[in-house]
Design a protein around this motif. Sequence first.
Motif, PDB file in Angstrom:
ATOM      1  N   SER A  87      -1.146   4.603   5.553  1.00 28.58           N
ATOM      2  CA  SER A  87      -0.370   5.742   5.064  1.00 28.58           C
ATOM      3  C   SER A  87      -0.805   6.171   3.670  1.00 28.58           C
ATOM      4  N   ALA A  88      -1.640   5.342   3.028  1.00 25.76           N
ATOM      5  CA  ALA A  88      -2.065   5.643   1.659  1.00 25.76           C
ATOM      6  C   ALA A  88      -3.472   6.217   1.590  1.00 25.76           C
ATOM      7  N   GLN A  89      -4.028   6.619   2.729  1.00 24.19           N
ATOM      8  CA  GLN A  89      -5.421   7.075   2.752  1.00 24.19           C
ATOM      9  C   GLN A  89      -5.664   8.293   1.874  1.00 24.19           C
ATOM     10  N   ASN A  90      -4.670   9.164   1.749  1.00 26.76           N
ATOM     11  CA  ASN A  90      -4.835  10.384   0.952  1.00 26.76           C
ATOM     12  C   ASN A  90      -4.071  10.314  -0.366  1.00 26.76           C
ATOM     13  N   ALA A  91      -3.735   9.109  -0.785  1.00 23.91           N
ATOM     14  CA  ALA A  91      -2.952   8.948  -2.008  1.00 23.91           C
ATOM     15  C   ALA A  91      -3.811   9.191  -3.243  1.00 23.91           C
ATOM     16  N   ILE A  92      -3.194   9.685  -4.290  1.00 23.21           N
ATOM     17  CA  ILE A  92      -3.881   9.826  -5.570  1.00 23.21           C
ATOM     18  C   ILE A  92      -3.700   8.571  -6.411  1.00 23.21           C
ATOM     19  N   ALA A  93      -2.765   7.710  -6.020  1.00 24.07           N
ATOM     20  CA  ALA A  93      -2.560   6.429  -6.694  1.00 24.07           C
ATOM     21  C   ALA A  93      -1.836   5.496  -5.736  1.00 24.07           C
ATOM     22  N   ALA A  94      -2.164   4.202  -5.807  1.00 25.37           N
ATOM     23  CA  ALA A  94      -1.504   3.202  -4.965  1.00 25.37           C
ATOM     24  C   ALA A  94      -1.382   1.907  -5.748  1.00 25.37           C
ATOM     25  N   ASN A  95      -0.191   1.318  -5.700  1.00 21.53           N
ATOM     26  CA  ASN A  95       0.076   0.066  -6.407  1.00 21.53           C
ATOM     27  C   ASN A  95       0.780  -0.903  -5.464  1.00 21.53           C
ATOM     28  N   ILE A  96       0.528  -2.179  -5.659  1.00 23.36           N
ATOM     29  CA  ILE A  96       1.168  -3.204  -4.842  1.00 23.36           C
ATOM     30  C   ILE A  96       1.725  -4.271  -5.777  1.00 23.36           C
ATOM     31  N   ARG A  97       2.910  -4.790  -5.439  1.00 19.67           N
ATOM     32  CA  ARG A  97       3.527  -5.803  -6.296  1.00 19.67           C
ATOM     33  C   ARG A  97       4.375  -6.739  -5.457  1.00 19.67           C
ATOM     34  N   LEU A  98       4.580  -7.909  -5.989  1.00 21.05           N
ATOM     35  CA  LEU A  98       5.461  -8.901  -5.380  1.00 21.05           C
ATOM     36  C   LEU A  98       6.862  -8.685  -5.926  1.00 21.05           C
ATOM     37  N   THR A  99       7.818  -8.517  -5.031  1.00 24.37           N
ATOM     38  CA  THR A  99       9.185  -8.259  -5.464  1.00 24.37           C
ATOM     39  C   THR A  99      10.145  -8.940  -4.502  1.00 24.37           C
ATOM     40  N   LYS A 100      11.428  -8.659  -4.669  1.00 21.84           N
ATOM     41  CA  LYS A 100      12.451  -9.280  -3.836  1.00 21.84           C
ATOM     42  C   LYS A 100      13.583  -8.284  -3.642  1.00 21.84           C
ATOM     43  N   LYS A 101      14.127  -8.262  -2.422  1.00 22.16           N
ATOM     44  CA  LYS A 101      15.258  -7.405  -2.114  1.00 22.16           C
ATOM     45  C   LYS A 101      16.224  -8.164  -1.223  1.00 22.16           C
ATOM     46  N   ASP A 102      17.484  -8.227  -1.619  1.00 25.26           N
ATOM     47  CA  ASP A 102      18.479  -9.010  -0.885  1.00 25.26           C
ATOM     48  C   ASP A 102      17.991 -10.438  -0.663  1.00 25.26           C
ATOM     49  N   ASN A 103      17.321 -10.956  -1.686  1.00 26.38           N
ATOM     50  CA  ASN A 103      16.791 -12.320  -1.688  1.00 26.38           C
ATOM     51  C   ASN A 103      15.658 -12.527  -0.683  1.00 26.38           C
ATOM     52  N   ILE A 104      15.067 -11.442  -0.173  1.00 24.49           N
ATOM     53  CA  ILE A 104      13.926 -11.523   0.743  1.00 24.49           C
ATOM     54  C   ILE A 104      12.665 -11.146  -0.030  1.00 24.49           C
ATOM     55  N   PRO A 105      11.654 -12.023  -0.099  1.00 26.73           N
ATOM     56  CA  PRO A 105      10.427 -11.678  -0.816  1.00 26.73           C
ATOM     57  C   PRO A 105       9.659 -10.578  -0.074  1.00 26.73           C
ATOM     58  N   LEU A 106       9.087  -9.669  -0.840  1.00 25.47           N
ATOM     59  CA  LEU A 106       8.397  -8.515  -0.265  1.00 25.47           C
ATOM     60  C   LEU A 106       7.114  -8.244  -1.030  1.00 25.47           C
ATOM     61  N   LEU A 107       6.129  -7.701  -0.312  1.00 22.42           N
ATOM     62  CA  LEU A 107       5.027  -7.018  -0.955  1.00 22.42           C
ATOM     63  C   LEU A 107       5.370  -5.539  -0.899  1.00 22.42           C
ATOM     64  N   SER A 108       5.492  -4.942  -2.046  1.00 22.58           N
ATOM     65  CA  SER A 108       5.931  -3.551  -2.120  1.00 22.58           C
ATOM     66  C   SER A 108       4.745  -2.668  -2.468  1.00 22.58           C
ATOM     67  N   LEU A 109       4.377  -1.774  -1.534  1.00 21.97           N
ATOM     68  CA  LEU A 109       3.267  -0.852  -1.725  1.00 21.97           C
ATOM     69  C   LEU A 109       3.825   0.520  -2.074  1.00 21.97           C
ATOM     70  N   THR A 110       3.486   1.001  -3.247  1.00 20.02           N
ATOM     71  CA  THR A 110       3.947   2.310  -3.713  1.00 20.02           C
ATOM     72  C   THR A 110       2.760   3.254  -3.792  1.00 20.02           C
ATOM     73  N   ILE A 111       2.844   4.379  -3.086  1.00 21.03           N
ATOM     74  CA  ILE A 111       1.750   5.346  -3.091  1.00 21.03           C
ATOM     75  C   ILE A 111       2.263   6.681  -3.623  1.00 21.03           C
ATOM     76  N   THR A 112       1.384   7.381  -4.293  1.00 25.33           N
ATOM     77  CA  THR A 112       1.702   8.701  -4.836  1.00 25.33           C
ATOM     78  C   THR A 112       0.758   9.720  -4.211  1.00 25.33           C
ATOM     79  N   THR A 113       1.328  10.777  -3.650  1.00 31.96           N
ATOM     80  CA  THR A 113       0.536  11.833  -3.030  1.00 31.96           C
ATOM     81  C   THR A 113       0.950  13.174  -3.612  1.00 31.96           C
TER      82      THR A 113
END
Length: 361
Positions: A87-113
Amino acid sequence: MRFRASIQNIHTFTKFTASLSTLGHIAWVRLDEKDVRFTVIPEQGTQVWSVLSIDTIFETYTIQSAAPNNTINLEVPIAPLQRALKSAQNAIAANIRLTKKDNIPLLSLTITTMTMNSSAPCGSAGFNGRNGSGENGADGYDAPDEFREESAELFGARGQDRETTVTQDIPIRVLAPASVEGLHEPRCREPDVHITLPNLMQLKSISDRFTKLALSTKTSTRTGFTSSASGPKLELSGNMHGCLRLSLNTDSLRISSLWTGLENPELDPEQNSEGEAGLASHPSTRMKQLGDSTGQSEEGWATVRVEGRDWGRVLSVGRLGGRVIACFCHEHALILYVFIGGNETGVGESVLTYYISSYSA
């Protein structure tokens, strides 16, 4: 424990995860200060042990943990990660980080288009809604939690471009160092033959054709194929004179393809504990004294038998490009080293290592 990085090569990262997803569902991901490692160890089939230089994928990279070298071990589902990256193929920026939500660990990918603000009236706020995978989230996750879409411009004029930020969360597991201590690459003896493979997509096309032919014959005596469950077996052989042969032998047909003029890379004496003397007694040195460059001699060949469909999935790594060296341990195993990067300025070389066990004749 912290991890955050900006992705500079989204296309390579997407192709890489796509090649892994064909071989397994879960990857062990090891992040540290030196490199990024993805390992896939399925219950059956080919193992992948990959070491990526940080700059092959990432631009900025921040990691912190209590472990030596700031190591973080994760268990990551490959398919959701691949879908997020696509989904990030046409992004102008993409970032990934380790985070947590409702005590569930996540890899969070944020893309800007960049999107055209053609329908929203002036003064409308950004849209927070579901993703396009269906009301309940076709990828198996709760859509509202996984996809958060916001407008970077709360007040935009009709017809103007605006930045849109989309965040996709991939549920993961954070692994304790003790739980991965026992994991190590398979140990193999010194190879009898090492040879640079031809274009993998060409090799995949021919291999898939052979596999389909074998499936149509239903049974094979020499390859050990007795049912569709076990799958047809292909013979892959190489010698130290630049020859590679792919063969299919069934009770109704025998067919093979031969490549000549391939490269047999020179071994580095510094990589051998016995130096030049060790190379003189190396199995590949002895094999070089046998056979010839025409591929007609039956001497000097090292052969492995691979499951056709698994082999076809391995060859999907050809979409990454790069140089591929195959090491044959006769009748035992085939090891592929796939080298990517390294030719680009400022980008270190990364290597994917595939371990493929040989089936008995």
